[in-house]
Design an enzyme around this catalytic site. Sequence first.
Site: not given
Length: 297
Positions: A122-124
């Site tokens: 769920s990175c960004g």
Amino acid sequence: MKSTATRTVIVRKVSKTHSEVVDDRLVAEEPLEIRICYEKLGQRVERAVSVTMRTPGEDSDLAVGFLYSEGIISSLTDVKEINADHDAEGKPISGDVIRVELHPGVRVDTGKLERHFFVSSSCGVCGKAALESVFVVTEPLADQTRPVVSASWIHTLPGRIRSEQKLFSSTGGLHAAGLFEAGGPLLGVWEDIGRHNAVDKLIGSCFQRGSLPLWNRVMAVSGRGGFEIIQKALVARIPVIVAVGAPSSLAVELANSFGLTLIGFARNGRFNIYSAPQRVVDIPSSSVGQEGSANPV
């Protein structure tokens, strides 16, 4: 052969009236370390570039898709071979490390390797520096008017992806990235527990087939349209992105800066166009006095 992309666990399923013990299939989530091997000053260098939590399967596509979309490799001729860990007899011993061996003479920009790549499902990334860094990797799209697609065709994309999500049907826990010929058929669907990984698998598969750039293609994603998904699409030269979920403000800014058509909230017969609307035709006319939220639910 049992797929390594899923696991079976025993659960107690509970309703308002009864409970029962049953088998339940879950999507697998395991770490994959991507390493690159290259020559520097006549010496072989091996370096870890990323650790990503992913659904096992299509790991070579994921690895080269990640390296390509981050600007570390630029063409198929850069890659000599792709290997997982092996024992003394050459048999695979782990699916958790994959090495991309580059041909001698391929120049590696070590400055890009200084960035810490730890990519969770769920990175960004965010910030002005991230936006400016994309200009170093790629350029705005040269043709900001094509391809042209109809609104009615866009409405069909989420359902067409969903119908091809084999793992989602059995686990309910996967993101997907689908590639379409503009205005035409679905070309393929890639699944992963991480939405960025699904996009890397799509790009990596096209990279290994020698089908990049993807000028006349549309990518649809099952989740939101975040910054990194737009960045990866731009490197692969995908001009239209359709997301079932919401985009971020930085994703919209990036799409506008590079002339990419970004569509969000594509579900239930509705969608929002956030950038480069000139590629979408046959849009119904506005209703007089119509008001309401821009975010369909």
